[in-house]
Design a protein around this motif. Structure first.
Motif, mmCIF file in Angstrom:
data_model
loop_
_atom_site.group_PDB
_atom_site.id
_atom_site.type_symbol
_atom_site.label_atom_id
_atom_site.label_comp_id
_atom_site.label_asym_id
_atom_site.label_seq_id
_atom_site.Cartn_x
_atom_site.Cartn_y
_atom_site.Cartn_z
ATOM 1 N N TYR A 7 14.081 -7.050 2.377
ATOM 2 C CA TYR A 7 12.973 -7.421 3.277
ATOM 3 C C TYR A 7 11.843 -7.989 2.418
ATOM 4 C CZ TYR A 7 15.247 -4.602 6.864
ATOM 5 O OH TYR A 7 16.137 -4.102 7.773
ATOM 6 N N ASP A 8 10.897 -8.596 3.083
ATOM 7 C CA ASP A 8 9.680 -8.975 2.358
ATOM 8 C C ASP A 8 8.870 -7.716 2.064
ATOM 9 O OD1 ASP A 8 10.016 -11.783 2.264
ATOM 10 O OD2 ASP A 8 9.546 -11.878 4.403
ATOM 11 N N VAL A 9 8.754 -6.849 3.088
ATOM 12 C CA VAL A 9 7.918 -5.641 2.934
ATOM 13 C C VAL A 9 8.648 -4.446 3.530
ATOM 14 C CG1 VAL A 9 5.680 -4.574 3.453
ATOM 15 C CG2 VAL A 9 5.831 -7.062 3.210
ATOM 16 N N VAL A 10 8.641 -3.316 2.830
ATOM 17 C CA VAL A 10 9.115 -2.064 3.420
ATOM 18 C C VAL A 10 7.928 -1.103 3.500
ATOM 19 C CG1 VAL A 10 9.981 -1.137 1.192
ATOM 20 C CG2 VAL A 10 10.797 -0.163 3.333
ATOM 21 N N VAL A 11 7.776 -0.487 4.671
ATOM 22 C CA VAL A 11 6.697 0.474 4.901
ATOM 23 C C VAL A 11 7.328 1.861 4.954
ATOM 24 C CG1 VAL A 11 4.848 1.185 6.464
ATOM 25 C CG2 VAL A 11 5.457 -1.245 6.285
ATOM 26 N N ASP A 29 1.916 -13.301 9.963
ATOM 27 C CA ASP A 29 3.029 -14.237 9.801
ATOM 28 C C ASP A 29 4.276 -13.666 10.480
ATOM 29 O OD1 ASP A 29 5.062 -15.876 9.105
ATOM 30 O OD2 ASP A 29 4.711 -15.816 6.937
ATOM 31 N N PRO A 30 4.625 -14.192 11.639
ATOM 32 C CA PRO A 30 5.789 -13.655 12.363
ATOM 33 C C PRO A 30 7.090 -13.779 11.570
ATOM 34 C CG PRO A 30 4.532 -15.202 13.737
ATOM 35 C CD PRO A 30 3.962 -15.290 12.352
ATOM 36 N N ASN A 31 7.116 -14.655 10.552
ATOM 37 C CA ASN A 31 8.368 -14.849 9.809
ATOM 38 C C ASN A 31 8.568 -13.860 8.671
ATOM 39 O OD1 ASN A 31 9.164 -17.054 11.337
ATOM 40 N ND2 ASN A 31 7.713 -18.354 10.196
ATOM 41 N N VAL A 32 7.525 -13.094 8.361
ATOM 42 C CA VAL A 32 7.680 -12.130 7.264
ATOM 43 C C VAL A 32 8.587 -11.000 7.768
ATOM 44 C CG1 VAL A 32 5.642 -10.698 7.762
ATOM 45 C CG2 VAL A 32 6.323 -11.014 5.437
ATOM 46 N N SER A 33 9.550 -10.561 6.937
ATOM 47 C CA SER A 33 10.470 -9.507 7.405
ATOM 48 C C SER A 33 9.934 -8.141 6.986
ATOM 49 C CB SER A 33 11.876 -9.747 6.863
ATOM 50 O OG SER A 33 11.866 -9.776 5.462
ATOM 51 N N VAL A 34 9.835 -7.235 7.968
ATOM 52 C CA VAL A 34 9.205 -5.922 7.722
ATOM 53 C C VAL A 34 10.123 -4.826 8.241
ATOM 54 C CG1 VAL A 34 7.158 -4.481 8.103
ATOM 55 C CG2 VAL A 34 6.936 -6.971 8.150
ATOM 56 N N CYS A 35 10.351 -3.827 7.383
ATOM 57 C CA CYS A 35 11.154 -2.667 7.776
ATOM 58 C C CYS A 35 10.271 -1.432 7.614
ATOM 59 C CB CYS A 35 12.352 -2.611 6.838
ATOM 60 S SG CYS A 35 13.136 -1.035 6.671
ATOM 61 N N LEU A 36 10.349 -0.501 8.555
ATOM 62 C CA LEU A 36 9.542 0.729 8.464
ATOM 63 C C LEU A 36 10.480 1.937 8.548
ATOM 64 C CD1 LEU A 36 6.155 1.489 10.161
ATOM 65 C CD2 LEU A 36 8.028 3.122 10.397
ATOM 66 N N LEU A 37 10.353 2.833 7.567
ATOM 67 C CA LEU A 37 11.182 4.046 7.525
ATOM 68 C C LEU A 37 10.346 5.250 7.937
ATOM 69 C CD1 LEU A 37 12.803 3.494 4.005
ATOM 70 C CD2 LEU A 37 13.814 2.952 6.240
ATOM 71 N N ILE A 144 10.591 -2.086 -6.838
ATOM 72 C CA ILE A 144 11.185 -3.225 -6.110
ATOM 73 C C ILE A 144 11.846 -2.756 -4.809
ATOM 74 C CG2 ILE A 144 11.521 -4.778 -8.069
ATOM 75 C CD1 ILE A 144 14.430 -3.653 -8.225
ATOM 76 N N GLY A 145 11.591 -1.513 -4.443
ATOM 77 C CA GLY A 145 12.142 -1.023 -3.175
ATOM 78 C C GLY A 145 12.195 0.490 -3.165
ATOM 79 N N LYS A 172 9.690 -7.164 -1.550
ATOM 80 C CA LYS A 172 8.727 -7.758 -2.507
ATOM 81 C C LYS A 172 7.509 -6.854 -2.643
ATOM 82 C CE LYS A 172 10.345 -12.292 -1.236
ATOM 83 N NZ LYS A 172 10.301 -13.127 -0.044
ATOM 84 N N GLN A 173 7.216 -6.090 -1.586
ATOM 85 C CA GLN A 173 6.100 -5.133 -1.636
ATOM 86 C C GLN A 173 6.488 -3.860 -0.859
ATOM 87 O OE1 GLN A 173 2.139 -5.779 -2.686
ATOM 88 N NE2 GLN A 173 3.769 -6.129 -4.175
ATOM 89 N N VAL A 174 6.098 -2.707 -1.410
ATOM 90 C CA VAL A 174 6.340 -1.421 -0.755
ATOM 91 C C VAL A 174 4.980 -0.865 -0.327
ATOM 92 C CG1 VAL A 174 7.138 0.952 -1.105
ATOM 93 C CG2 VAL A 174 8.377 -0.942 -2.171
ATOM 94 N N ILE A 175 4.856 -0.523 0.968
ATOM 95 C CA ILE A 175 3.611 0.080 1.452
ATOM 96 C C ILE A 175 3.874 1.567 1.649
ATOM 97 C CG2 ILE A 175 1.913 0.142 3.324
ATOM 98 C CD1 ILE A 175 2.295 -2.818 3.736
#
Ligand SMILES: Cc1cc2nc3c(=O)[nH]c(=O)nc-3n(C[C@H](O)[C@H](O)[C@H](O)COP(=O)(O)OP(=O)(O)OC[C@H]3O[C@@H](n4cnc5c(N)ncnc54)[C@H](O)[C@@H]3O)c2cc1C
Ligand code: SF4
Length: 532
Positions: A7-11, A29-37, A144-145, A172-175
């Motif tokens: 993904y681009d970002v994992v939360v 940006d609607p095209n950024v891919s975001v996953c939330l755990l 990196i994840g 690419k980024q972990v929140i």
């Protein structure tokens, strides 16, 4: 899910901070891919909060929240502030921070479920029941994840027939939005030296019960706070009673984890509070329908660590944005999530994460800086603390040229031999209860045959240090009866009933030698809070 995903970002974490970050990313940006755990069985299952909600960040995130049906149904009407002695109740002027005009009494769990719907509609992929258990790093030491936990492992660590390996989620980024005392957050703060040694985070333990009360005693929108009894003047603590919708009352108690007497039992203090002669009438003929507990940050602005690290950011109570005099952190959690999303987006576009700067220029920073000296002033006791709070509020108005320091909660206990044992009254089963019948209401569940998620770094310390010097305070500070000293043979030993754990994180914080490490158990384990 397959064995690795990109993904681009994992939360990590589906509380107000993580969900707001995910929503803002998709708005930008609607095209950024975001996953939330989320480690809970569903969004909201592990959320416990008062909650009087300040809608400032929600107004900014989703200005049309009313039209979208956000569950903010009860407007705050009146604020009352009391000082209790053992038999009396005295009304005090309400401090300005506790003026709740414009706020709402809500279930934060319900708000999170609604935020999750908004996030899903924007294309965020949400996976409840999937705790992030490990940080994944590259050879340069950059995150990196994250990896989710293995499922179907027995208590010795061997795979069972239900075994499913965890999944590596590269981003690419972990929140990190794990809330107060997040397990991966603590590792990250340590690994990247994000915290100055002289700026420790400090904490409280907060309890909450929901009661269905007699309609004639219910005043929808009333917000009451109380200090004083049953706390002694050296111990920081206070109660809240919020009159919510459907004739429900949210009653709770918060105690600073810098308390000194190892015999103090925060759970029993909360039970005792309800039995006060001027309070107990509210509960006569009423029914308790929910119970839970959770740690909260009390360190304020001076305990906020550096917010960015190689590969990601910290948001919400994982970073420590709770405003202690207000006892509110949902709005700051949301705003920090939104600002993190902006910083992360800048990183994806230009390689520079601007979150630290954005947060420092925001109303979150202004708000927390203004009240930064109030909570630390209570280290001198209740009266000096109140005087200091009045000076900070009415005289210097948060602009004092000094900043009071915090202390480490796990270093505050006095020895058992130098402390007074406390004889708590037996629960009556009507207004006051024992721990086990309380935990039952949390619907907590953990597969018994899984590795214990409460790890003793050195098992001998439990008896040689904690038991001998402090009469094992974990027996009393744990709100769920997880820790028991059992004396069957000649030597006592510490029994850990891990299945009872309600993920409050207090043991990870308060253990005197930091010998207890809380790690995420198998996905979906833990409490199943309905409307907390
Ligand atoms: C007793 C009490 C009363 C309070 N009263 C109020 C109030 O009246 N008003 C107010 O504004 N605030 C109040 N707060 C504070 C408020 O609840 C917090 O500030 C807020 O919940 C913080 O949001 P968050 O998203 O940072 O963390 P949380 O709400 O704690 O959410 C974190 C989420 O991350 C999940 N998670 C954690 N680790 C992992 C992992 N490794 N993998 C996957 N998921 C993970 C958790 O299960 C949880 O769902 C109160 C808190 C307490 C304890
Ligand atoms: S074991 Fe620790 S985290 Fe679990 S409920 Fe008890 S004190 Fe809280």
């Amino acid at each position: 899910m397959s064995e690795s995903m990109n993904y681009d970002v994992v939360v990590v974490g589906g509380g107000p901070a993580g969900l707001s970050a995910a929503i803002r990313l998709k708005q930008l940006d609607p095209n950024v891919s975001v996953c939330l755990l989320e480690k809970g069985s569903e969004i909201g299952a592990h959320i416990l909060s008062g909650n009087v909600f300040e809608p400032r960040a929600l107004d900014e995130l989703l200005p049309d929240w009313r039209d979208r049906g956000a569950p903010l149904n009860v407007q705050a009407k009146n604020d009352h502030f009391f000082y209790l002695t053992q038999n009396h109740k005295f009304r005090l002027p309400t401090p300005p921070q506790m003026n709740n005009h414009g706020n709402y009494i809500i279930s934060l769990g319900a708000l999170c479920r609604w935020l999750a719907e908004q996030a899903t509609n924007l294309g965020v992929e949400i996976y409840p029941g999937f705790p992030a258990t490990h940080l994944v790093k590259n050879d340069a030491g950059q995150i990196i994840g994250v990896k989710t936990g293995d499922m179907g492992v027995d208590k010795d660590g061997s795979p069972t027939e239900l075994y499913q390996p965890g999944i590596e989620i590269f981003a690419k980024q972990v929140i990190l939005a794990e809330g107060c005392r997040g397990s991966l957050t603590e590792l990250t703060i340590k690994d990247y030296n994000l915290r100055q040694p002289d700026s420790p985070q400090t904490y409280g333990i907060g309890f909450k019960e929901i009661w269905q009360v007699d309609p004639s005693k219910h005043k929808e929108g009333l917000i009451e706070h109380a200090i004083g009894w049953p706390m002694d003047h050296k111990t920081y603590g206070g109660a809240f009673i919020y009159h919510a919708e459907n004739h429900q009352i949210y009653v709770g108690y918060v105690i600073g984890l810098d308390y000194q007497n190892p015999f103090l039992s925060p759970f029993d203090e909360f039970q005792r509070f309800k039995s006060h002669p001027k309070i107990r009438d509210l509960f006569d003929g009423a029914k308790r329908i929910a119970y839970g507990a959770r740690a909260l940050n009390e360190g304020g602005w001076q305990a906020v660590p550096k917010l960015t690290f190689p590969g990601g950011v910290l948001v919400g109570c994982a970073a420590g944005f709770l405003n202690v005099p207000k006892i509110k952190g949902s709005h700051t959690a949301m705003k920090s999530g939104m600002l993190a999303a902006e910083g992360v987006m800048e990183f994806l576009n230009s390689g520079h994460n601007t979150y630290n700067e954005l947060l420092n220029q925001s109303w979150v920073a202004d708000e927390l800086k203004t009240v930064r000296n109030i909570r630390p002033g209570f280290k001198w006791g209740l009266l000096p603390g109140l005087i200091n709070a009045a000076i900070e509020t009415y005289v210097t108005r948060g602009k004092s040229p000094w900043t009071l320091s915090n202390h480490k909660d796990h270093e505050s206990l006095s020895l058992a031999t130098e402390s007074k044992a406390i004889d708590y009254p037996k629960p009556d089963g009507k207004i006051t209860f024992d721990r086990l019948s309380s935990v039952y209401l949390c619907n907590t569940s953990h597969e018994e045959n899984q590795p214990v998620h409460l790890r003793l770094r050195n098992p001998e310390i439990a008896i040689n240090h904690n038991y001998k010097l402090y009469d094992s305070p974990e027996q009393r500070y744990c709100p769920a009866n997880v820790y028991e000293i059992v004396k069957t043979g000649s030597e006592p030993y510490l029994q850990i009933n891990a299945a009872n754990c309600i993920h409050c994180k207090t043991c990870d914080i308060k253990d005197p030698l930091q010998n207890i490490q809380w790690v995420t158990p198998e996905g979906g384990s833990g409490p199943n809070y309905g409307g907390m």
